[in-house]
Design an enzyme around this catalytic site. Structure first.
Site, PDB file in Angstrom:
ATOM      1  CB  CYS A 142      -0.925   0.012   1.213  1.00 27.19           C
ATOM      2  SG  CYS A 142      -1.999  -1.428   1.366  1.00 27.19           S
ATOM      3  CG  HIS A 162      -0.933   3.251   4.587  1.00 27.98           C
ATOM      4  ND1 HIS A 162      -0.958   1.995   4.036  1.00 27.98           N
ATOM      5  CD2 HIS A 162      -0.225   3.126   5.748  1.00 27.98           C
ATOM      6  CE1 HIS A 162      -0.303   1.145   4.799  1.00 27.98           C
ATOM      7  NE2 HIS A 162       0.146   1.804   5.851  1.00 27.98           N
ATOM      8  CE  LYS A 196      -1.193  -5.603   1.012  1.00 20.44           C
ATOM      9  NZ  LYS A 196      -2.295  -5.242   1.930  1.00 20.44           N
TER      10      LYS A 196
END
Length: 464
Positions: free
Chosen positions: A98, A154, A325
């Site tokens: 992310c 984030h 991911k």
């Protein structure tokens, strides 16, 4: 590099076959007529500087949209967006997790050029995007744009890091990487929904809350062109939809008891069916925002970019890619990406040009008349000439670095080092699943790509 490169795989899966699947599954607007190879519009309508709506999904896999071939997930709004613009088959995230990808979008540079970008992902208050670093928002603000970020940031926590310290006029959203969708208890165990730098109380389902804010923003009377970064947390874990308040309360209780990461990871929950519901709720949310944009009269001169911050996770539909991911295999970094600008770009097009997140920073700056800061040169390449005038995208390498992997793509070939230190070479045109290792057959090419990777790596900050 030609806009229509040699594509055995994407010519099948990324073009006609996906259209055929969409037609068979009944997704209306993306199915017929069939997509055609990308070609810039010969005569574009003149207009002012565009508004920019950049929508990030969270952990959405490459084939999780019906327009990309999912056989069981229905995404009519995003399929329609693709039908109205350009669908990229070989688009990538700037990293495999992310926050590094968000660094690569906000700065237009490799995550490893900034200390905060070394975190994979950011997990403490001591890490973040330094406010003095130029960002897409700060550079567009200098060019006269209004800027807003709604949703997941984030890139650091208060008091040192915040979107409002990095060029965004407005911020409404969460600072951390994950949160329980109802209580808003987040990655550090505390309440994580803010308006600016102050907490904002709203215990409704988070995707709904973000959608309402985005609808309000695009529907305003704007005196200046605007940039809106709309960062959903959907379909990131925990696996919750609007009907799962009771499960959300159980997760929130575990967080309060101190099991923050275990509760948010939600390893005892979720399913393909639940994940499907989450993706379809994301599609509905994007549809609401696009409808508000249309009602506002700004649709024609608004560039909309939809993408994901990295590849899919546990319940994602990735076929035929390998990996997920956190990995630099295709499944960890290849992401659905759609661009629409009705004033300047024709619809129902597909592009096989390899692109990745930092390219969009350079592209949007050029489209908006902004300029990069010469002290912080961009690593991305502007695609404005390609999208508007059909200029070829020059031959270049796409580079990735994470602690466990390394990867570099040049043309159809990809150099990949696995977590055990083994070096591999794949021809993505013939083998997008990355199962046929050509390292022993083409040692010279492998050595060239490895050396190219190491040359870039030498310019980055070392891992601590």
């Amino acid at each position: 590099m030609s806009g229509i490169s040699r594509r055995t795989f994407t010519g099948l899966v990324g073009g006609g076959a996906v259209t055929a699947v969409a037609r068979a599954e009944g997704t209306a607007e993306a199915a017929a007529p069939a997509e055609r190879p990308f070609r810039a519009r010969a005569h574009a309508r003149p207009g002012g500087r565009p508004n920019i709506l950049f929508v990030f999904a969270d952990d959405l896999g490459w084939a999780d949209l019906s327009a990309y071939g999912s056989p069981h997930i229905r995404t009519p709004n995003l399929d329609r967006l693709a039908a109205q613009g350009v669908r990229f088959t070989d688009a990538y995230s700037g990293s495999a997790t992310c926050s590094p990808t968000r660094f690569s979008l906000y700065t237009g540079r490799f995550p490893g050029r900034t200390r905060g970008g070394l975190a994979e992902p950011i997990a403490s208050r001591s890490q973040g995007l330094e406010p003095n670093h130029p960002t897409l928002a700060s550079l567009l603000k200098k060019a006269g744009y209004a800027t807003a970020l709604i949703g997941k940031w984030h890139c650091g926590w208060l008091p040192d890091y915040s979107p409002t310290r990095s060029g965004w006029d407005e911020f409404f959203g969460n600072f951390g990487g994950a949160l329980e969708y109802f209580s808003k208890l987040g990655q550090l165990g505390d309440y994580d929904l803010y308006e600016g730098d102050a907490t904002y109380q709203d215990l409704r389902y988070y995707t709904t809350v973000l959608t309402e804010r985005a609808v309000e923003y695009v529907g305003r009377r704007h005196e200046r062109p605007w940039l809106l970064n709309l960062n959903f947390t959907t379909p990131h874990w925990p696996w919750l939809t609007e009907d799962d308040a009771e499960t959300g309360a159980e997760i929130a209780a575990k967080i309060r008891d101190g099991d923050v990461l275990g509760a948010l990871l939600h390893t005892d929950g979720g399913s393909v069916e639940k994940y499907t519901e989450m993706v379809q709720s994301l599609d509905a949310a994007v549809g609401r925002v696009l409808a508000a944009l249309r009602r506002s009269g700004q649709e024609e001169n608004t560039v909309v970019v939809f993408s994901s911050d990295n590849g899919g996770e546990r319940f994602s539909y990735q076929w035929p890619l390998s990996g997920e991911k956190s990995s630099l295999l295709e499944g960890g970094i290849r992401v659905p990406t759609i661009v629409r600008w009705p004033d300047r770009i024709d619809g129902r097009q597909v592009s096989h040009v390899p692109v990745y997140t930092p390219d969009w920073t350079a592209t949007l700056l050029e489209l908006a008349g902004g300029r990069p800061d010469p002290a912080y040169p961009l690593d991305g390449h502007s695609l404005a000439g390609y999208l508007l005038h059909g200029k070829e995208v020059p031959e270049r390498d796409l580079f990735w670095r994470v602690r466990g992997n390394r990867a570099l793509r040049r043309g159809d070939f990809k150099y990949y080092r696995d977590a055990d230190g083994g070096d591999h070479l794949f021809d993505l045109a013939a083998d997008a699943r990355e199962q046929a290792d050509l390292a022993h057959d083409r040692p010279r090419l492998l050595a060239e790509l490895k050396a190219a990777w190491e040359k870039v790596d030498a310019t980055l900050l070392p891992y601590e």
